[in-house]
Design a protein around this motif. Structure first.
Motif, mmCIF file in Angstrom:
data_model
loop_
_atom_site.group_PDB
_atom_site.id
_atom_site.type_symbol
_atom_site.label_atom_id
_atom_site.label_comp_id
_atom_site.label_asym_id
_atom_site.label_seq_id
_atom_site.Cartn_x
_atom_site.Cartn_y
_atom_site.Cartn_z
ATOM 1 N N GLU A 121 0.811 -1.218 0.000
ATOM 2 C CA GLU A 121 0.000 0.000 0.000
ATOM 3 C C GLU A 121 0.851 1.277 0.000
ATOM 4 O O GLU A 121 0.552 2.223 -0.729
ATOM 5 C CB GLU A 121 -0.931 0.007 1.219
ATOM 6 C CG GLU A 121 -2.053 -1.011 1.144
ATOM 7 C CD GLU A 121 -3.074 -0.662 0.074
ATOM 8 O OE1 GLU A 121 -3.272 0.527 -0.201
ATOM 9 O OE2 GLU A 121 -3.675 -1.605 -0.480
ATOM 10 N N SER A 122 1.891 1.318 0.830
ATOM 11 C CA SER A 122 2.606 2.586 1.017
ATOM 12 C C SER A 122 4.122 2.465 1.045
ATOM 13 O O SER A 122 4.807 3.489 1.109
ATOM 14 C CB SER A 122 2.160 3.222 2.334
ATOM 15 O OG SER A 122 2.587 2.413 3.433
ATOM 16 N N GLU A 134 -6.232 8.194 -0.982
ATOM 17 C CA GLU A 134 -6.006 7.324 0.182
ATOM 18 C C GLU A 134 -4.843 7.872 1.010
ATOM 19 O O GLU A 134 -3.895 8.434 0.462
ATOM 20 C CB GLU A 134 -5.686 5.889 -0.270
ATOM 21 C CG GLU A 134 -6.759 5.243 -1.119
ATOM 22 C CD GLU A 134 -6.552 5.470 -2.605
ATOM 23 O OE1 GLU A 134 -7.155 4.748 -3.416
ATOM 24 O OE2 GLU A 134 -5.770 6.383 -2.967
ATOM 25 N N GLN A 139 -3.123 3.192 3.658
ATOM 26 C CA GLN A 139 -3.871 3.821 2.567
ATOM 27 C C GLN A 139 -5.391 3.752 2.786
ATOM 28 O O GLN A 139 -6.149 3.174 2.000
ATOM 29 C CB GLN A 139 -3.502 3.179 1.232
ATOM 30 C CG GLN A 139 -2.104 3.533 0.740
ATOM 31 C CD GLN A 139 -1.997 5.005 0.334
ATOM 32 O OE1 GLN A 139 -2.331 5.375 -0.793
ATOM 33 N NE2 GLN A 139 -1.536 5.858 1.251
ATOM 34 N N ASN A 187 -7.694 -4.371 -1.274
ATOM 35 C CA ASN A 187 -7.629 -3.402 -2.365
ATOM 36 C C ASN A 187 -8.862 -3.471 -3.259
ATOM 37 O O ASN A 187 -8.831 -3.009 -4.398
ATOM 38 C CB ASN A 187 -6.363 -3.644 -3.198
ATOM 39 C CG ASN A 187 -6.049 -2.506 -4.144
ATOM 40 O OD1 ASN A 187 -6.156 -1.351 -3.759
ATOM 41 N ND2 ASN A 187 -5.666 -2.825 -5.363
ATOM 42 N N TYR A 194 -2.176 -6.946 -7.886
ATOM 43 C CA TYR A 194 -2.073 -6.577 -6.472
ATOM 44 C C TYR A 194 -1.910 -7.830 -5.621
ATOM 45 O O TYR A 194 -1.035 -7.906 -4.751
ATOM 46 C CB TYR A 194 -3.313 -5.802 -6.048
ATOM 47 C CG TYR A 194 -3.296 -5.337 -4.605
ATOM 48 C CD1 TYR A 194 -2.778 -4.098 -4.273
ATOM 49 C CD2 TYR A 194 -3.804 -6.138 -3.586
ATOM 50 C CE1 TYR A 194 -2.753 -3.655 -2.960
ATOM 51 C CE2 TYR A 194 -3.789 -5.702 -2.266
ATOM 52 C CZ TYR A 194 -3.264 -4.465 -1.958
ATOM 53 O OH TYR A 194 -3.237 -4.037 -0.657
#
Length: 219
Positions: A121-122, A134, A139, A187, A194
């Motif tokens: 995610e980050s 997000e 996120q 997600n 993903y």
């Protein structure tokens, strides 16, 4: 006269004998009572020792269990820190690792799973902003944050963000069961790449931790 003396002596001796027998009986009774008392005390003493031994065993077992939990916690935190440090040397490593560990325990989620989702995610940037707005390490979307009771202006806070994202992930684990499926649906479930990336993270993470049940099943 001699006969009287002999009779008197005989009576004295007989009386002494009777007294001696009585005394012997009294001594025997006392000795038996003392023996029974001492035996009872011994039994009670053994019982007390046994209880003390059991209590000591329990105390040692509890102490050992606490030590093992503390040791596992330290090893887990060290693994979290090392992994985050390698992935993003500029991340707030200690704060992120501590919150992953604490929030994962609070919501009964494996920290490895939180770690993998967070990486995707980050990449452990607590100030990350997604393409659709997000926020933070996990996120969070505005809708997800609102549903979890998180104020939008607090969405970048590390503890708030990690625990909210972990709570959301815990619900997905309950719903879908398999960690990869839960991570995929974190997600929205619409991007097969993903899921593949998260699975790759899980495989890497599995090598860092003593437990590897989160590694995706290989065909």
């Amino acid at each position: 006269m001699h006969i009287i003396l002999y009779v008197a002596l005989f009576m004295v001796m007989l009386g002494a004998g009777v007294i001696g027998v009585q005394a012997a009986r009294i001594d025997a009774a006392t000795a038996e009572a003392n023996y029974l008392r001492l035996r009872l005390h011994a039994v009670l003493g053994l019982a007390e020792l046994r209880e003390e031994a059991i209590q000591l065993h329990r105390t040692l077992h509890d102490a050992e269990s606490a030590y093992i939990r503390a040791l596992h916690s330290r090893l887990e935190r060290a693994a979290l820190r090392a992994y985050i440090q390698r992935a993003n040397p500029r991340a707030r490593v200690d704060q992120i690792a501590d919150n992953i560990q604490a929030c994962a325990q609070r919501h009964a989620v494996e920290p490895q799973l939180v770690l993998a989702v967070m990486q995707q995610e980050s990449y452990f940037n607590h100030q990350a902003v997604g393409a659709h707005g997000e926020r933070g390490l996990m996120q969070l979307t505005f809708a997800t944050a609102t549903s979890l009771g998180v104020r939008w202006d607090e969405a970048f806070d590390i503890e708030t963000n990690v625990c909210a994202g972990t709570k959301f992930l815990a619900g997905l684990v309950t719903r879908f069961g398999a960690p990869e499926q839960a991570a995929h649906h974190y997600n929205g479930g619409g991007d097969p790449l993903y899921a593949m990336r998260v699975s790759r993270h899980l495989l890497r993470i599995a090598r860092e931790f003593p437990r590897n049940e989160l590694a995706p099943q290989q065909a």
